[in-house]
Scaffold this motif. Structure first.
Motif, mmCIF file in Angstrom:
data_model
loop_
_atom_site.group_PDB
_atom_site.id
_atom_site.type_symbol
_atom_site.label_atom_id
_atom_site.label_comp_id
_atom_site.label_asym_id
_atom_site.label_seq_id
_atom_site.Cartn_x
_atom_site.Cartn_y
_atom_site.Cartn_z
ATOM 1 N N GLU A 153 -4.954 6.539 3.171
ATOM 2 C CA GLU A 153 -5.031 7.097 4.429
ATOM 3 C C GLU A 153 -6.347 6.456 5.240
ATOM 4 N N VAL A 154 -6.184 5.835 6.559
ATOM 5 C CA VAL A 154 -7.328 5.131 7.283
ATOM 6 C C VAL A 154 -7.537 5.988 8.525
ATOM 7 N N PHE A 155 -8.767 6.534 8.376
ATOM 8 C CA PHE A 155 -8.905 7.425 9.605
ATOM 9 C C PHE A 155 -9.695 6.690 10.813
ATOM 10 N N PRO A 156 -9.415 6.982 12.115
ATOM 11 C CA PRO A 156 -9.721 6.327 13.323
ATOM 12 C C PRO A 156 -11.149 6.052 13.446
ATOM 13 N N ASN A 157 -11.671 4.922 13.420
ATOM 14 C CA ASN A 157 -13.089 4.541 13.790
ATOM 15 C C ASN A 157 -13.161 3.829 14.950
ATOM 16 N N LYS A 158 -13.836 4.430 16.126
ATOM 17 C CA LYS A 158 -13.583 3.580 17.266
ATOM 18 C C LYS A 158 -14.285 2.233 17.267
ATOM 19 N N GLY A 159 -13.441 1.331 17.679
ATOM 20 C CA GLY A 159 -13.722 -0.034 17.909
ATOM 21 C C GLY A 159 -13.178 -0.773 16.418
ATOM 22 N N GLY A 160 -12.624 -0.219 15.551
ATOM 23 C CA GLY A 160 -12.462 -0.517 14.405
ATOM 24 C C GLY A 160 -10.633 -0.975 14.253
ATOM 25 N N ALA A 161 -10.310 -1.542 13.370
ATOM 26 C CA ALA A 161 -8.681 -1.917 13.268
ATOM 27 C C ALA A 161 -8.548 -2.008 11.784
ATOM 28 N N VAL A 162 -6.923 -1.627 11.756
ATOM 29 C CA VAL A 162 -6.451 -1.795 10.098
ATOM 30 C C VAL A 162 -5.132 -3.085 10.721
ATOM 31 N N PHE A 163 -5.072 -4.063 9.993
ATOM 32 C CA PHE A 163 -4.012 -5.273 9.807
ATOM 33 C C PHE A 163 -3.278 -5.018 8.548
ATOM 34 N N PHE A 164 -2.050 -5.264 8.654
ATOM 35 C CA PHE A 164 -1.133 -5.128 7.447
ATOM 36 C C PHE A 164 0.113 -6.056 7.697
ATOM 37 N N LEU A 165 0.317 -6.888 6.681
ATOM 38 C CA LEU A 165 1.792 -7.410 6.764
ATOM 39 C C LEU A 165 2.916 -6.432 6.231
ATOM 40 N N ASN A 166 3.777 -6.774 7.372
ATOM 41 C CA ASN A 166 5.130 -6.045 7.102
ATOM 42 C C ASN A 166 6.225 -6.625 6.180
ATOM 43 N N THR A 167 5.833 -7.901 5.789
ATOM 44 C CA THR A 167 7.067 -8.550 5.043
ATOM 45 C C THR A 167 6.640 -9.400 3.916
ATOM 46 N N ASP A 168 7.205 -9.953 2.995
ATOM 47 C CA ASP A 168 6.772 -10.801 2.069
ATOM 48 C C ASP A 168 6.744 -12.299 2.727
ATOM 49 N N LYS A 169 6.369 -13.094 1.880
ATOM 50 C CA LYS A 169 6.392 -14.490 2.074
ATOM 51 C C LYS A 169 7.452 -15.177 2.454
ATOM 52 N N GLN A 170 8.755 -14.459 2.261
ATOM 53 C CA GLN A 170 9.948 -14.953 2.880
ATOM 54 C C GLN A 170 10.471 -14.273 3.930
ATOM 55 N N HIS A 171 9.648 -13.616 4.578
ATOM 56 C CA HIS A 171 9.841 -12.773 5.810
ATOM 57 C C HIS A 171 10.901 -11.738 5.436
ATOM 58 N N LEU A 172 10.817 -11.153 4.528
ATOM 59 C CA LEU A 172 11.811 -10.056 4.168
ATOM 60 C C LEU A 172 11.100 -8.838 4.085
ATOM 61 N N PRO A 173 11.681 -7.655 4.604
ATOM 62 C CA PRO A 173 11.001 -6.454 4.562
ATOM 63 C C PRO A 173 10.164 -5.937 3.537
ATOM 64 N N ASP A 174 9.007 -5.357 3.607
ATOM 65 C CA ASP A 174 7.974 -4.810 2.480
ATOM 66 C C ASP A 174 8.315 -3.352 2.646
ATOM 67 N N THR A 175 9.026 -2.740 1.756
ATOM 68 C CA THR A 175 9.106 -1.331 1.881
ATOM 69 C C THR A 175 7.537 -0.389 1.321
ATOM 70 N N LEU A 176 6.734 -1.022 1.022
ATOM 71 C CA LEU A 176 5.547 -0.261 0.704
ATOM 72 C C LEU A 176 4.653 -0.082 2.219
ATOM 73 N N THR A 177 5.069 -0.964 3.296
ATOM 74 C CA THR A 177 4.373 -0.602 4.467
ATOM 75 C C THR A 177 4.986 0.656 5.256
ATOM 76 N N LEU A 178 5.626 1.375 4.589
ATOM 77 C CA LEU A 178 6.042 2.589 5.168
ATOM 78 C C LEU A 178 4.562 3.194 5.634
ATOM 79 N N HIS A 179 4.363 3.688 7.048
ATOM 80 C CA HIS A 179 3.345 4.434 7.488
ATOM 81 C C HIS A 179 3.512 5.296 8.373
ATOM 82 N N ALA A 180 2.361 6.027 8.923
ATOM 83 C CA ALA A 180 2.608 7.232 9.709
ATOM 84 C C ALA A 180 1.533 7.412 10.346
ATOM 85 N N GLY A 181 1.554 7.948 11.903
ATOM 86 C CA GLY A 181 0.175 8.508 12.324
ATOM 87 C C GLY A 181 0.226 9.982 12.070
ATOM 88 N N SER A 182 -0.611 10.280 11.251
ATOM 89 C CA SER A 182 -0.678 11.524 10.916
ATOM 90 C C SER A 182 -1.054 12.710 12.174
#
Length: 281
Positions: free
Chosen positions: A233-262
């Motif tokens: 869980e990443v907590f909001p820090n003003k001016g910061g950011a989180v970046f993540f890849l949604n797919t693998d290297k073949q552009h197929l979906p990565d199920t581990l990227t399930l995420h939520a705004g708590s």
């Protein structure tokens, strides 16, 4: 000759299974995705994954496709106009936590610019691709067109430099405003190519390969960005950011990227989402 369970699947799904097993993805989660909406029989899905995990099938892994990436070889990334801090990296799924992406003044200006335009945030309808309100998402938001203001253009250029990805392959930013109790329940940012609604969105720009979540405010309590499949869980820090890849290297979906705004417990959270597409958008 009778086909094995794995070899009976389309080639792209064979590659997806072997790639995700190699990345230590959870087999049960992979089965869930394979059987979603009647795509494949659950028995076939389980047999194919078991076969691949036992090494009974060897597939030629396709060449990796072009992907956005953030260079985390140093603790500070120097863009044309800012020094961005690398605070955390995770390899599987690929997640990078960044600091000092935006100044306080940039955060405040972007939030103030969008405030009068906020409306209840919709989600994509799986059946027809239309945008609809859903109980899983209770924030308010608005879209900013690419280059809509000089500030927006400057931030987009900075993100493009960070991700080594052309501005033209990015959607406009989506600013979201979360008050107390507002949340966005677990979801994926990638489009499911097996569903007609998401496929319509892929026709223009292709898959969503990467996501930036920019924190335009802090929040007193709650409001984190959680990744339940990996316990992060990443907590909001003003001016910061989180970046993540949604797919693998073949552009197929990565199920581990399930995420939520708590849910926000106390205070107000303001973020800006920036999605990076496979093609010009």
């Amino acid at each position: 000759m009778t086909k094995s369970a794995l070899s009976s699947l389309p080639n792209e799904w064979q590659s997806w299974i072997t790639e995700n097993l190699a990345r230590s993805c959870e087999p049960d989660g992979m089965v869930s995705l394979l059987v979603r909406d009647g795509r494949f029989d659950i028995g076939l899905a389980r047999a194919a994954i078991e076969e691949a995990s036992n090494g009974a099938f060897t597939a030629d892994v396709p060449a990796a496709k072009e992907m956005p990436y953030i260079d985390t070889s140093a603790n500070v990334i120097r863009t044309a106009d800012r020094e961005v801090k690398v605070l955390l990296t995770l390899r599987q799924p690929h997640i990078v936590l960044l600091g000092n992406v935006l100044s306080d003044e940039e955060c405040d200006a972007m939030a103030a610019y969008c405030e009068p335009r906020l409306v209840r945030s919709p989600v994509v309808n799986d059946a027809d691709g239309s945008m609809q309100l859903h109980q899983n998402r209770s924030s308010r938001g608005t879209m900013i067109q690419r280059g809509e203001t000089p500030l927006v253009a400057r931030v987009e250029a900075r993100l493009a430099a960070l991700a080594h990805w052309p501005v033209e392959r990015g959607e406009g930013m989506q600013v979201q405003h979360y008050q107390a109790t507002n949340e966005y329940q677990p979801h994926f940012d990638w489009f499911d190519p097996a569903l007609p609604g998401p496929r319509k969105h892929m026709d223009h720009g292709g898959q969503r390969l990467g996501t930036f979540i920019l924190y335009l405010s802090g929040v007193e309590s709650g409001g984190g960005t959680s990744f339940p499949s990996i316990g992060l869980e990443v907590f909001p820090n003003k001016g910061g950011a989180v970046f993540f890849l949604n797919t693998d290297k073949q552009h197929l979906p990565d199920t581990l990227t399930l995420h939520a705004g708590s849910p926000v417990i106390e205070g107000v959270k303001v973020i800006a989402n920036k999605w990076l597409r496979a093609r010009n958008y």
